[in-house]
Design a protein around this motif. Structure first.
Motif, PDB file in Angstrom:
ATOM      1  N   GLY A  45       0.699  -1.188   0.032  1.00  0.00           N
ATOM      2  CA  GLY A  45      -0.042   0.026  -0.024  1.00  0.00           C
ATOM      3  C   GLY A  45       0.797   1.321  -0.004  1.00  0.00           C
ATOM      4  O   GLY A  45       2.060   1.164  -0.124  1.00  0.00           O
ATOM      5  N   ALA A  46       0.108   2.325   0.278  1.00  0.00           N
ATOM      6  CA  ALA A  46       1.044   3.637  -0.028  1.00  0.00           C
ATOM      7  C   ALA A  46       0.404   4.944   0.412  1.00  0.00           C
ATOM      8  O   ALA A  46      -0.985   5.039   0.207  1.00  0.00           O
ATOM      9  N   ARG A  47       0.747   5.879   1.221  1.00  0.00           N
ATOM     10  CA  ARG A  47       0.218   7.153   1.655  1.00  0.00           C
ATOM     11  C   ARG A  47       1.082   7.983   1.588  1.00  0.00           C
ATOM     12  O   ARG A  47       2.389   7.942   1.996  1.00  0.00           O
ATOM     13  N   CYS A  48       0.733   9.377   1.234  1.00  0.00           N
ATOM     14  CA  CYS A  48       1.580  10.470   1.119  1.00  0.00           C
ATOM     15  C   CYS A  48       1.583  10.955   2.559  1.00  0.00           C
ATOM     16  O   CYS A  48       0.610  11.424   3.095  1.00  0.00           O
ATOM     17  N   ALA A  49       2.758  11.168   3.035  1.00  0.00           N
ATOM     18  CA  ALA A  49       3.051  11.768   4.640  1.00  0.00           C
ATOM     19  C   ALA A  49       3.212  13.275   4.455  1.00  0.00           C
ATOM     20  O   ALA A  49       3.066  13.903   3.249  1.00  0.00           O
ATOM     21  N   ASP A  50       2.908  13.800   5.471  1.00  0.00           N
ATOM     22  CA  ASP A  50       2.860  15.272   5.599  1.00  0.00           C
ATOM     23  C   ASP A  50       4.029  16.041   5.083  1.00  0.00           C
ATOM     24  O   ASP A  50       3.988  17.099   4.673  1.00  0.00           O
ATOM     25  N   ASN A  51       5.348  15.025   5.335  1.00  0.00           N
ATOM     26  CA  ASN A  51       6.483  15.719   4.862  1.00  0.00           C
ATOM     27  C   ASN A  51       6.688  15.573   3.201  1.00  0.00           C
ATOM     28  O   ASN A  51       7.756  16.095   2.841  1.00  0.00           O
ATOM     29  N   GLY A  52       5.766  14.979   2.529  1.00  0.00           N
ATOM     30  CA  GLY A  52       5.734  14.714   1.070  1.00  0.00           C
ATOM     31  C   GLY A  52       6.329  13.588   0.629  1.00  0.00           C
ATOM     32  O   GLY A  52       6.622  13.100  -0.561  1.00  0.00           O
ATOM     33  N   LEU A  53       6.885  12.625   1.687  1.00  0.00           N
ATOM     34  CA  LEU A  53       7.273  11.279   1.193  1.00  0.00           C
ATOM     35  C   LEU A  53       6.308  10.404   1.281  1.00  0.00           C
ATOM     36  O   LEU A  53       5.077  10.334   1.812  1.00  0.00           O
ATOM     37  N   LEU A  54       6.530   9.382   0.399  1.00  0.00           N
ATOM     38  CA  LEU A  54       5.580   8.325  -0.017  1.00  0.00           C
ATOM     39  C   LEU A  54       5.921   7.087   0.894  1.00  0.00           C
ATOM     40  O   LEU A  54       7.099   6.485   1.051  1.00  0.00           O
ATOM     41  N   LEU A  55       4.864   6.601   1.880  1.00  0.00           N
ATOM     42  CA  LEU A  55       5.208   5.681   2.996  1.00  0.00           C
ATOM     43  C   LEU A  55       4.501   4.652   2.690  1.00  0.00           C
ATOM     44  O   LEU A  55       3.465   4.482   1.967  1.00  0.00           O
ATOM     45  N   ILE A  56       5.177   3.319   2.717  1.00  0.00           N
ATOM     46  CA  ILE A  56       4.662   2.109   2.022  1.00  0.00           C
ATOM     47  C   ILE A  56       4.495   0.863   3.167  1.00  0.00           C
ATOM     48  O   ILE A  56       4.237  -0.213   2.927  1.00  0.00           O
ATOM     49  N   GLY A  57       4.551   1.539   4.311  1.00  0.00           N
ATOM     50  CA  GLY A  57       4.287   0.443   5.259  1.00  0.00           C
ATOM     51  C   GLY A  57       5.604  -0.319   5.814  1.00  0.00           C
ATOM     52  O   GLY A  57       6.790  -0.050   5.698  1.00  0.00           O
ATOM     53  N   ASP A  58       5.226  -1.574   6.416  1.00  0.00           N
ATOM     54  CA  ASP A  58       6.341  -2.480   6.824  1.00  0.00           C
ATOM     55  C   ASP A  58       7.349  -2.922   5.675  1.00  0.00           C
ATOM     56  O   ASP A  58       6.764  -2.922   4.176  1.00  0.00           O
ATOM     57  N   PRO A  59       8.710  -2.980   5.917  1.00  0.00           N
ATOM     58  CA  PRO A  59       9.359  -3.005   4.569  1.00  0.00           C
ATOM     59  C   PRO A  59       9.197  -4.473   3.929  1.00  0.00           C
ATOM     60  O   PRO A  59       9.121  -5.400   4.415  1.00  0.00           O
ATOM     61  N   PRO A  60       8.498  -4.295   2.674  1.00  0.00           N
ATOM     62  CA  PRO A  60       8.494  -5.498   1.783  1.00  0.00           C
ATOM     63  C   PRO A  60       9.975  -5.997   1.378  1.00  0.00           C
ATOM     64  O   PRO A  60      11.059  -5.416   1.480  1.00  0.00           O
TER      65      PRO A  60
END
Length: 384
Positions: free
Chosen positions: A319-334
């Motif tokens: 999955g993915a979400r844009c964080a407040d700092n503009g980075l794309l966070l993908i959760g637990d490391p795949p």
């Protein structure tokens, strides 16, 4: 980082890019010899039961302020439309594949960097393989160290690499049909060169109306200090064409300190310090600015083998979400291999993480561009 002085390289011959050997990919190469035309297979359901599965079951944190898609949304969770893909040409600039500390720029005769670049084209440019034409130039890229130093030689090396890219781009424009929409794609160093092309050769020119999309991925773009110089807006909605689509991927817990410090140090395209200005983040699953999506909406992550020579698509993996700092966070490391950078930085895998969604995204947006052109007789306006 090189410990030698920068040596200005001789300009390429004026007609250098007429030579097919100056391109990793271009029309006429043939599928077998063109790495950008590679198509990965979809993993069997049993084969997909790997450590990747742990990421698919991990719930993402709630959406961030300013998201245009709510938590747990997966729009647009769709496969590429059936039938003929839209007609378009891709100009792709590969990322850094030269890590030598003995020179600031790679020679085109350097076999190791050229072989790595070809593999990168196979794993990244292939996400755009529905294009009618794909052009991927070889160029005398700046070495990795040029991007992590304040030594003026680093800037000189990057500028030298860009001159090759600009020359290749001019040949590309002269070669593709005048009525064919253009998509610009680059990753990392390649993404930087794409932003320079947008600023120098596209923004405010007649060519801007032909640019259906720009994907400078893995290079942080300041909404305040970079984006206004590119002539195209950031992509806000999934069906928007003529916009800029960018993100930088980190697993959690993310430790992006070095990444953000370097971003803050570098001047923006307006010449001003970027500081803590917001970074453009377009969610590659939703296609929206600051969007959020669960792994269920990921159409296919390209999971490579250990040598990055081949791979297969695993659905619903990340999955993915844009964080407040503009980075794309993908959760637990795949588990995608050994090339994850410090701080849970998944930079090397920016495109493979969302390979199938990007394939669907570009087709959808070029169709939108074509619809706008058919209605108005020209491409989208600069701020549409």
């Amino acid at each position: 980082m090189p410990d030698t002085e920068f040596v200005e390289q001789d300009p390429l011959e004026q007609n250098a890019y007429q030579d097919p050997d100056m391109w990793f990919s271009r029309p006429g190469k043939g599928v077998a010899n063109d790495p950008a035309r590679w198509q990965p297979a979809l993993a069997d359901a049993e084969d997909a039961e790997t450590p990747m599965a742990s990421a698919s079951a991990m719930p993402l944190a709630p959406g961030t302020v300013g998201s245009t898609a709510g938590p747990a949304t997966g729009l647009p969770a769709e496969a590429p439309a059936s039938g003929e893909p839209p007609r378009f040409a891709v100009f792709f600039v590969h990322p850094t594949s030269f890590y030598d500390s003995r020179a600031w720029n790679a020679s085109l005769a350097d076999t190791d960097s050229q072989a790595r670049a070809r593999l990168m084209v196979r794993g990244m440019a292939s996400a755009f393989n529905q294009a009618s034409e794909i052009w991927v130039p070889r160029y005398r890229q700046a070495t990795f160290g040029a991007f992590i130093t304040v030594d003026p030689a680093g800037t000189q090396a990057i500028d030298a690499a860009y001159r090759d890219i600009a020359q290749a781009f001019d040949f590309f424009i002269d070669s593709v049909p005048a009525d064919m929409p253009i998509v610009l794609v680059g990753h990392s160093q390649g993404a930087y060169h794409v932003t320079r092309l947008l600023q120098d050769k596209v923004a405010g020119t007649p060519l801007q109306a032909r640019v259906a999309m720009a994907y400078p991925i893995g290079w942080p773009i300041s909404i305040e200090h970079d984006l206004p110089s590119l002539g195209l807006p950031g992509c806000a909605t999934p069906d928007q064409a003529g916009c800029v689509f960018s993100y930088a991927s980190f697993a959690e817990p993310a430790e992006p300190g070095q990444f953000l410090r370097r971003y803050a140090e570098l001047p923006g395209m307006d010449g001003q310090a970027r500081g803590e200005s917001p970074i453009l983040c377009v969610n590659p699953i939703t296609g929206t600015l600051n969007g959020t999506a669960t792994a269920a909406s990921n159409l296919g992550t390209l999971v490579p083998d250990d040598e990055l020579t081949t791979g297969e698509l695993v659905t619903s993996a990340v999955g993915a979400r844009c964080a407040d700092n503009g980075l794309l966070l993908i959760g637990d490391p795949p588990d995608l291999g050994r090339y994850v950078l410090p701080g849970n930085n998944y930079h090397v895998y920016d495109i493979p993480l969302f390979w199938a969604n990007l394939q669907a995204d570009v087709a959808r947006r070029v169709r939108a561009w074509a619809g706008t052109t058919a209605t108005t007789g020209q491409g989208p306006s600069p701020r549409s």
